[in-house]
Scaffold this motif. Structure first.
Motif, PDB file in Angstrom:
ATOM      1  N   GLU A  39       0.844  -1.196   0.000  1.00 22.83           N
ATOM      2  CA  GLU A  39       0.000   0.000   0.000  1.00 22.83           C
ATOM      3  C   GLU A  39       0.877   1.242   0.000  1.00 22.83           C
ATOM      4  OE1 GLU A  39      -3.958  -0.451   2.349  1.00 22.83           O
ATOM      5  OE2 GLU A  39      -2.505  -1.718   3.396  1.00 22.83           O
ATOM      6  N   ASP A  40       1.373   1.617   1.178  1.00 30.18           N
ATOM      7  CA  ASP A  40       2.279   2.757   1.256  1.00 30.18           C
ATOM      8  C   ASP A  40       3.657   2.366   0.728  1.00 30.18           C
ATOM      9  OD1 ASP A  40       0.322   4.356   2.361  1.00 30.18           O
ATOM     10  OD2 ASP A  40       0.817   3.747   4.414  1.00 30.18           O
ATOM     11  N   LYS A  41       4.472   3.353   0.512  1.00 26.90           N
ATOM     12  CA  LYS A  41       5.831   3.116   0.029  1.00 26.90           C
ATOM     13  C   LYS A  41       6.696   2.665   1.195  1.00 26.90           C
ATOM     14  CE  LYS A  41       5.457   6.258  -3.880  1.00 26.90           C
ATOM     15  NZ  LYS A  41       3.989   6.273  -3.805  1.00 26.90           N
ATOM     16  N   VAL A  42       7.162   1.434   1.116  1.00 23.18           N
ATOM     17  CA  VAL A  42       7.916   0.824   2.193  1.00 23.18           C
ATOM     18  C   VAL A  42       9.248   0.336   1.635  1.00 23.18           C
ATOM     19  CG1 VAL A  42       6.815  -1.409   1.801  1.00 23.18           C
ATOM     20  CG2 VAL A  42       7.837  -0.931   4.009  1.00 23.18           C
ATOM     21  N   SER A  43      10.257   0.261   2.487  1.00 20.56           N
ATOM     22  CA  SER A  43      11.628  -0.012   2.017  1.00 20.56           C
ATOM     23  C   SER A  43      11.898  -1.496   1.835  1.00 20.56           C
ATOM     24  CB  SER A  43      12.630   0.579   3.016  1.00 20.56           C
ATOM     25  OG  SER A  43      12.387   1.946   3.213  1.00 20.56           O
ATOM     26  N   ASN A  44      11.047  -2.185   1.072  1.00 21.38           N
ATOM     27  CA  ASN A  44      11.297  -3.585   0.780  1.00 21.38           C
ATOM     28  C   ASN A  44      11.586  -3.763  -0.712  1.00 21.38           C
ATOM     29  OD1 ASN A  44       8.783  -3.331  -0.406  1.00 21.38           O
ATOM     30  ND2 ASN A  44       7.940  -5.161   0.539  1.00 21.38           N
ATOM     31  N   PHE A  45      11.833  -4.978  -1.119  1.00 18.35           N
ATOM     32  CA  PHE A  45      12.244  -5.270  -2.491  1.00 18.35           C
ATOM     33  C   PHE A  45      11.199  -4.833  -3.503  1.00 18.35           C
ATOM     34  CE2 PHE A  45      12.074  -8.230  -6.100  1.00 18.35           C
ATOM     35  CZ  PHE A  45      13.345  -8.050  -6.638  1.00 18.35           C
ATOM     36  N   TRP A  46       9.929  -5.107  -3.225  1.00 14.81           N
ATOM     37  CA  TRP A  46       8.877  -4.861  -4.199  1.00 14.81           C
ATOM     38  C   TRP A  46       8.665  -3.375  -4.438  1.00 14.81           C
ATOM     39  CZ3 TRP A  46       8.649  -9.239  -6.304  1.00 14.81           C
ATOM     40  CH2 TRP A  46       8.728 -10.421  -5.560  1.00 14.81           C
ATOM     41  N   ILE A  51       1.405  -5.657 -14.290  1.00 10.55           N
ATOM     42  CA  ILE A  51       1.879  -6.812 -15.060  1.00 10.55           C
ATOM     43  C   ILE A  51       1.275  -8.111 -14.544  1.00 10.55           C
ATOM     44  CG2 ILE A  51       3.923  -8.140 -15.739  1.00 10.55           C
ATOM     45  CD1 ILE A  51       5.556  -5.579 -15.494  1.00 10.55           C
ATOM     46  N   PHE A  52       1.181  -8.239 -13.214  1.00  5.43           N
ATOM     47  CA  PHE A  52       0.740  -9.493 -12.609  1.00  5.43           C
ATOM     48  C   PHE A  52      -0.578  -9.291 -11.865  1.00  5.43           C
ATOM     49  CE2 PHE A  52       5.429  -9.481 -12.543  1.00  5.43           C
ATOM     50  CZ  PHE A  52       5.678 -10.587 -13.358  1.00  5.43           C
ATOM     51  N   SER A  53      -1.351 -10.369 -11.769  1.00  8.56           N
ATOM     52  CA  SER A  53      -2.568 -10.352 -10.965  1.00  8.56           C
ATOM     53  C   SER A  53      -2.201 -10.505  -9.498  1.00  8.56           C
ATOM     54  CB  SER A  53      -3.498 -11.484 -11.390  1.00  8.56           C
ATOM     55  OG  SER A  53      -2.912 -12.748 -11.091  1.00  8.56           O
ATOM     56  N   THR A  54      -3.170 -10.239  -8.621  1.00  9.09           N
ATOM     57  CA  THR A  54      -2.919 -10.385  -7.184  1.00  9.09           C
ATOM     58  C   THR A  54      -2.531 -11.809  -6.834  1.00  9.09           C
ATOM     59  OG1 THR A  54      -4.484  -8.616  -6.659  1.00  9.09           O
ATOM     60  CG2 THR A  54      -3.926 -10.131  -4.886  1.00  9.09           C
ATOM     61  N   SER A  55      -3.181 -12.775  -7.468  1.00 12.73           N
ATOM     62  CA  SER A  55      -2.866 -14.175  -7.221  1.00 12.73           C
ATOM     63  C   SER A  55      -1.435 -14.504  -7.633  1.00 12.73           C
ATOM     64  CB  SER A  55      -3.848 -15.075  -7.979  1.00 12.73           C
ATOM     65  OG  SER A  55      -3.535 -16.436  -7.784  1.00 12.73           O
ATOM     66  N   GLN A  56      -1.020 -13.992  -8.771  1.00 14.32           N
ATOM     67  CA  GLN A  56       0.349 -14.231  -9.226  1.00 14.32           C
ATOM     68  C   GLN A  56       1.364 -13.558  -8.316  1.00 14.32           C
ATOM     69  OE1 GLN A  56      -0.235 -12.659 -13.200  1.00 14.32           O
ATOM     70  NE2 GLN A  56      -0.133 -14.716 -14.113  1.00 14.32           N
ATOM     71  N   LEU A  57       1.049 -12.349  -7.868  1.00 18.59           N
ATOM     72  CA  LEU A  57       1.962 -11.638  -6.975  1.00 18.59           C
ATOM     73  C   LEU A  57       2.109 -12.360  -5.641  1.00 18.59           C
ATOM     74  CD1 LEU A  57       0.976  -7.915  -7.652  1.00 18.59           C
ATOM     75  CD2 LEU A  57       3.112  -9.053  -8.278  1.00 18.59           C
ATOM     76  N   LYS A  58       1.027 -12.954  -5.146  1.00 17.51           N
ATOM     77  CA  LYS A  58       1.113 -13.725  -3.910  1.00 17.51           C
ATOM     78  C   LYS A  58       2.080 -14.898  -4.076  1.00 17.51           C
ATOM     79  CE  LYS A  58      -3.360 -14.347  -3.329  1.00 17.51           C
ATOM     80  NZ  LYS A  58      -4.623 -14.818  -2.724  1.00 17.51           N
ATOM     81  N   THR A  59       1.980 -15.573  -5.218  1.00 19.98           N
ATOM     82  CA  THR A  59       2.857 -16.713  -5.469  1.00 19.98           C
ATOM     83  C   THR A  59       4.310 -16.276  -5.622  1.00 19.98           C
ATOM     84  OG1 THR A  59       1.051 -17.863  -6.599  1.00 19.98           O
ATOM     85  CG2 THR A  59       3.277 -18.675  -6.992  1.00 19.98           C
ATOM     86  N   PHE A 100       9.903 -15.846  -3.391  1.00 18.68           N
ATOM     87  CA  PHE A 100      11.031 -15.016  -2.985  1.00 18.68           C
ATOM     88  C   PHE A 100      11.270 -15.103  -1.473  1.00 18.68           C
ATOM     89  CE2 PHE A 100      12.691 -12.005  -6.273  1.00 18.68           C
ATOM     90  CZ  PHE A 100      12.074 -12.586  -7.373  1.00 18.68           C
ATOM     91  N   THR A 101      10.174 -15.113  -0.711  1.00 17.92           N
ATOM     92  CA  THR A 101      10.307 -15.182   0.751  1.00 17.92           C
ATOM     93  C   THR A 101      10.905 -16.515   1.182  1.00 17.92           C
ATOM     94  OG1 THR A 101       8.384 -13.726   0.989  1.00 17.92           O
ATOM     95  CG2 THR A 101       9.084 -14.950   2.932  1.00 17.92           C
ATOM     96  N   LEU A 102      10.450 -17.601   0.583  1.00 16.36           N
ATOM     97  CA  LEU A 102      10.984 -18.922   0.927  1.00 16.36           C
ATOM     98  C   LEU A 102      12.468 -19.026   0.601  1.00 16.36           C
ATOM     99  CD1 LEU A 102       8.062 -21.262  -0.244  1.00 16.36           C
ATOM    100  CD2 LEU A 102       8.687 -20.644   2.102  1.00 16.36           C
ATOM    101  N   ILE A 103      12.862 -18.456  -0.532  1.00 18.06           N
ATOM    102  CA  ILE A 103      14.281 -18.441  -0.878  1.00 18.06           C
ATOM    103  C   ILE A 103      15.061 -17.604   0.138  1.00 18.06           C
ATOM    104  CG2 ILE A 103      15.971 -17.673  -2.600  1.00 18.06           C
ATOM    105  CD1 ILE A 103      13.865 -18.301  -4.750  1.00 18.06           C
ATOM    106  N   ALA A 144      14.356 -11.239   5.893  1.00 20.13           N
ATOM    107  CA  ALA A 144      13.921 -11.771   4.598  1.00 20.13           C
ATOM    108  C   ALA A 144      12.413 -11.596   4.420  1.00 20.13           C
ATOM    109  CB  ALA A 144      14.297 -13.253   4.490  1.00 20.13           C
ATOM    110  N   PHE A 145      11.651 -11.811   5.474  1.00 23.59           N
ATOM    111  CA  PHE A 145      10.209 -11.573   5.410  1.00 23.59           C
ATOM    112  C   PHE A 145       9.924 -10.110   5.097  1.00 23.59           C
ATOM    113  CE2 PHE A 145       9.318 -15.669   7.467  1.00 23.59           C
ATOM    114  CZ  PHE A 145       8.119 -16.000   6.862  1.00 23.59           C
ATOM    115  N   TYR A 146      10.636  -9.220   5.778  1.00 20.54           N
ATOM    116  CA  TYR A 146      10.422  -7.792   5.551  1.00 20.54           C
ATOM    117  C   TYR A 146      10.750  -7.413   4.110  1.00 20.54           C
ATOM    118  CZ  TYR A 146      10.996  -2.733   5.840  1.00 20.54           C
ATOM    119  OH  TYR A 146      10.890  -1.382   5.613  1.00 20.54           O
ATOM    120  N   LEU A 147      11.813  -7.963   3.567  1.00 25.24           N
ATOM    121  CA  LEU A 147      12.262  -7.572   2.234  1.00 25.24           C
ATOM    122  C   LEU A 147      11.394  -8.144   1.119  1.00 25.24           C
ATOM    123  CD1 LEU A 147      16.153  -7.952   2.636  1.00 25.24           C
ATOM    124  CD2 LEU A 147      14.841  -5.828   2.484  1.00 25.24           C
TER     125      LEU A 147
END
Length: 536
Positions: free
Chosen positions: A303-310, A322-330, A335-338, A366-369
């Motif tokens: 939502e707000d601009k946060v200092s993570n990867f995305w 580019i991606f749907s919400t479902s695709q972004l969740k996946t 990325f988080t699991l890696i 890693a979760f935050y990023l």
């Protein structure tokens, strides 16, 4: 329990103002006076921050987090439990786990005994009377005093006895260094939230892991998740550590089925007792509604601009288009699991107590990023285990950790500026660095230009010995200070109204990402150094 390190403890804060304030108590047989002093001063600092503004002050119609917390006290004290997670979801509907709801109910009941108008149903919205604000601030103070502050002292005590050989007064100095870090202070007592409850439960769970109280640790960590779901940032490390300890004890190298069953039953029983009132008074559908409220995936990747990867890379790749919400969740899940794989793998294959703070720091960072729906305040999750690294007897570690503290505070600047907490931001940042001795370079610079200043040894080095990290840290400080100066002098271009915020995001993200990489490196280096990992 045997001691983990045999080398003599060397205080890295020996020339800092923090040490100067507390060292007179070194000869005392009991350090309760020193602990009393640091706790009282910590509360005074928090009270001073609480005098200032808060989230959403005088900003109708939604106000902010202060109103959200007050509104939850309103609905939990006036509505039947079956309606808590359904009531007026377009306003500040309850979207935290059951323990937060019970916490709000308790504080609401106590507050109603003082003044029932504070939480009058539907007519108290946006209430901002001085007595209500004082009451809410006091509840935040007592919540932290009850859980987080004792947890910090208990953790540093264990580290002093069994890991770094720190004396009692040195344990107190390290605890003070942790308690005076500004990030939690300015969010809970400035912006206004109760993060100290979640962090306190998690830290108490960690302390009980260190003392091999596995069932108690499991219950406390379940309570942490049950207060704020963001505590799931720590869950993989707790899970893999307990799983390995239960299935293959480091001492006996045998499977302990009874321990495994006991830990599992402790978690299930805790969750059962928490959800039981909702099911009894609202039906089984309450559990589904609670989970829907806890994980609002429909809000999107961020939502707000946060200092993570995305958010940091969104200026180059427009993910939402580019991606749907479902695709972004996946994608975010992958990325988080890696990102959490290194810390989870290490604690699973080498379940050492000394590695727990490092693995918690790496995993939560890693979760935050990389995870889905991260907020600015989520930096408090990696911030907590990273503060525990102040117990390490290594000046390079302390220097890197202090860099992270400053980057974390800087990353929250857009939020704090919006809340009107500019003075608090500046004063807390300077105060914490001064107390730890991070401003001792000023005295050295004054002496270099022949100004008559009193000589003293420098405290903890501001910069690590490695040239690469020196350049990175100095560069990040120059960029951050430069951006803040530009922001105060110039308004952003009308065509780019969020330019300064984006600059904050990019600087903070680069700092966090590099710190995370360093954290993983040091974590594995410590794991390989068997001389520092002598026993469980």
């Amino acid at each position: 329990m045997r001691q983990l390190r045999k080398n003599k403890f060397v205080s890295l804060f020996r020339s800092s103002p923090l040490n100067d304030f507390l060292v007179p108590f070194r000869k005392a047989q009991n350090q309760w006076v020193a602990r009393y002093i640091i706790i009282v001063f910590a509360l005074i600092v928090r009270c001073a921050v609480g005098i200032g503004p808060y989230s959403g002050e005088n900003t109708p119609p939604m106000y902010g987090d202060f109103e959200a917390q007050r509104h939850w006290m309103e609905i939990t004290t006036h509505l039947p439990i079956g309606k808590w997670y359904y009531f007026d979801l377009q306003y500040w509907g309850l979207d935290y786990p059951p323990l937060t709801a019970f916490h709000s109910w308790l504080l609401g009941k106590i507050g109603s005994l003082i003044d029932s108008s504070w939480f009058a149903l539907n007519v108290s919205r946006g209430l901002e009377t001085p007595d209500l604000k004082s009451y809410m601030r006091i509840t935040a103070l007592f919540s932290e005093l009850a859980l987080y502050i004792p947890a910090v002292i208990l953790f540093t005590r264990w580290m002093g006895r069994y890991y770094n050989n720190a004396s009692t007064i040195d344990q107190t100095i390290i605890a003070a260094a942790i308690l005076y870090q500004p990030a939690l202070i300015i969010i809970d007592h400035g912006h206004f939230q109760y993060n100290s409850v979640m962090l306190g439960f998690s830290l108490l769970a960690l302390v009980n892991l260190l003392y091999d109280n596995f069932c108690v640790a499991a219950i406390l960590f379940t309570l942490s998740i049950s207060f704020k779901q963001m505590a799931l940032y720590y869950a993989p490390i707790f899970f893999f550590y307990l799983l390995r300890i239960c299935l293959r004890s480091p001492r006996t190298h045998s499977v302990c089925i009874l321990r495994f069953v006991s830990v599992g039953c402790s978690v299930i029983a805790t969750l059962f007792l928490e959800f039981l009132p909702f099911v009894v008074f609202g039906g089984i559908g309450q559990i589904k509604q609670c989970l829907i409220r806890l994980f609002p995936f429909e809000r999107g990747l961020f939502e707000d601009k946060v200092s993570n990867f995305w958010c940091a890379t969104n200026i180059f790749i427009k993910y939402k288009s580019i991606f749907s919400t479902s695709q972004l969740k996946t994608i975010a899940l992958v990325f988080t699991l890696i990102g959490i794989a290194p810390s989870c793998g290490l604690i699973c294959f080498k379940p050492r107590k000394e590695l727990l703070p490092w693995c918690l720091a790496s995993c939560s960072m890693a979760f935050y990023l990389f995870s889905f729906q991260v907020h600015e305040k989520s930096i408090l999750l990696p911030w907590m285990p990273i503060t525990l690294l102040l117990n390490e007897v290594d000046s390079d570690v302390i220097s890197m950790v202090c860099w992270f503290f400053n980057a974390a505070l800087f990353s929250m600047w857009p939020l704090l500026k919006r809340d009107g907490l500019i003075i608090q931001y500046a004063v807390l940042g300077i105060l914490s660095n001064w107390l730890m001795g991070n401003l001792s370079w000023i005295r050295k610079a004054l002496r270099a230009i022949k100004l008559p200043v009193h000589y003293r040894n420098l405290a903890t080095p501001v910069l690590p010995h490695n040239l690469f990290w020196r350049v990175i840290i100095v560069g990040s400080y120059i960029a951050a200070i430069g951006l803040q100066i530009v922001e105060f002098v110039f308004d952003p271009p009308k065509s780019l109204p969020h330019l300064w915020i984006i600059g904050n995001v990019e600087i903070s993200f680069c700092s966090f990402a590099l710190f995370w990489i360093w954290c993983n490196y040091r974590m594995f280096t410590l794991a390989v150094d068997d001389s520092k990992l002598k026993t469980e």
